[in-house]
Design a protein around this motif. Sequence first.
Motif, PDB file in Angstrom:
ATOM      1  N   LYS A   1       0.834  -1.202   0.000  1.00  0.00           N
ATOM      2  CA  LYS A   1       0.000   0.000   0.000  1.00  0.00           C
ATOM      3  C   LYS A   1       0.867   1.250   0.000  1.00  0.00           C
ATOM      4  O   LYS A   1       0.619   2.195  -0.757  1.00  0.00           O
ATOM      5  N   SER A   2       1.887   1.266   0.823  1.00  0.00           N
ATOM      6  CA  SER A   2       2.764   2.426   0.907  1.00  0.00           C
ATOM      7  C   SER A   2       3.471   2.703  -0.425  1.00  0.00           C
ATOM      8  O   SER A   2       3.535   3.845  -0.883  1.00  0.00           O
ATOM      9  N   TYR A   3       3.986   1.655  -1.059  1.00  0.00           N
ATOM     10  CA  TYR A   3       4.666   1.837  -2.349  1.00  0.00           C
ATOM     11  C   TYR A   3       3.694   2.366  -3.405  1.00  0.00           C
ATOM     12  O   TYR A   3       4.039   3.237  -4.202  1.00  0.00           O
ATOM     13  N   MET A   4       2.476   1.838  -3.405  1.00  0.00           N
ATOM     14  CA  MET A   4       1.471   2.324  -4.355  1.00  0.00           C
ATOM     15  C   MET A   4       1.096   3.772  -4.044  1.00  0.00           C
ATOM     16  O   MET A   4       0.912   4.585  -4.957  1.00  0.00           O
ATOM     17  N   ASP A   5       1.016   4.112  -2.755  1.00  0.00           N
ATOM     18  CA  ASP A   5       0.714   5.496  -2.375  1.00  0.00           C
ATOM     19  C   ASP A   5       1.784   6.449  -2.880  1.00  0.00           C
ATOM     20  O   ASP A   5       1.476   7.497  -3.454  1.00  0.00           O
ATOM     21  N   TRP A   6       3.040   6.115  -2.668  1.00  0.00           N
ATOM     22  CA  TRP A   6       4.117   6.980  -3.151  1.00  0.00           C
ATOM     23  C   TRP A   6       4.031   7.169  -4.673  1.00  0.00           C
ATOM     24  O   TRP A   6       4.102   8.291  -5.172  1.00  0.00           O
TER      25      TRP A   6
ATOM     26  N   TYR B   1      -1.301   9.799 -10.336  1.00  0.00           N
ATOM     27  CA  TYR B   1      -2.341   8.928  -9.796  1.00  0.00           C
ATOM     28  C   TYR B   1      -2.617   7.724 -10.695  1.00  0.00           C
ATOM     29  O   TYR B   1      -2.773   6.614 -10.220  1.00  0.00           O
ATOM     30  N   LYS B   2      -2.650   7.909 -11.985  1.00  0.00           N
ATOM     31  CA  LYS B   2      -2.933   6.813 -12.925  1.00  0.00           C
ATOM     32  C   LYS B   2      -1.623   6.251 -13.502  1.00  0.00           C
ATOM     33  O   LYS B   2      -1.516   5.985 -14.699  1.00  0.00           O
TER      34      LYS B   2
ATOM     35  N   LYS C   1      -7.888   0.968 -10.008  1.00  0.00           N
ATOM     36  CA  LYS C   1      -8.105   2.392  -9.742  1.00  0.00           C
ATOM     37  C   LYS C   1      -6.903   3.225 -10.180  1.00  0.00           C
ATOM     38  O   LYS C   1      -7.041   4.367 -10.610  1.00  0.00           O
ATOM     39  N   LEU C   2      -5.719   2.634 -10.072  1.00  0.00           N
ATOM     40  CA  LEU C   2      -4.492   3.328 -10.460  1.00  0.00           C
ATOM     41  C   LEU C   2      -4.215   3.226 -11.956  1.00  0.00           C
ATOM     42  O   LEU C   2      -3.174   3.675 -12.423  1.00  0.00           O
ATOM     43  N   GLY C   3      -5.152   2.646 -12.703  1.00  0.00           N
ATOM     44  CA  GLY C   3      -5.067   2.631 -14.157  1.00  0.00           C
ATOM     45  C   GLY C   3      -4.707   1.313 -14.788  1.00  0.00           C
ATOM     46  O   GLY C   3      -4.746   1.176 -16.003  1.00  0.00           O
TER      47      GLY C   3
END
Length: 175
Positions: free
Chosen positions: A88-93, A99-100, A132-134
Amino acid sequence: MIIKAFAGSNSSTSINKQLVTYASSLLNEHEIEILDLDDYNIPTFDIDIEKNEGFSDEVKRFYSKLVDSDILIISLAEHNASFSAVFKSYMDWCSRINYKFLEGKKLFVMSTSPGGYGGKNALEAGSKLLTKLGGTILIDFSLPKFDENFSDGKISNEELNNELMKKVNEFKNKI
């Protein structure tokens, strides 16, 4: 075609890294770079760090590995009925840079766990986030009871191995 694979885990003995490494080997006609989240010194996402320090070189390096690929093979570790905090943290960064950032990426998403559900909670939650991130999920796979069904670097249960092989072939046809 640039393919990267990684497990959403920072465990040195990650069963999901073992699974994603095995699954990647089945795409042997393609060169696949296996990433290890431990190779990146990325802190837990923190808006104050982003505001005060920006994006570290490590964040940018991991982000570049993902955006410079066409295909991602990801195996999600399950912690408390969801994906791991490190994933989750890596995806958040990465999503704070763009965002996409997974737009146009084709994904094969999988999970495993010691239990009979095979990490499906992480698979479902992670798939929702990745979409959601594409990203476009082409195939998914779940391996239950890792300790009983995986040994010597491969799936030892013939029926489950055949299921993965079938999914790998479907994935090859879609890419």
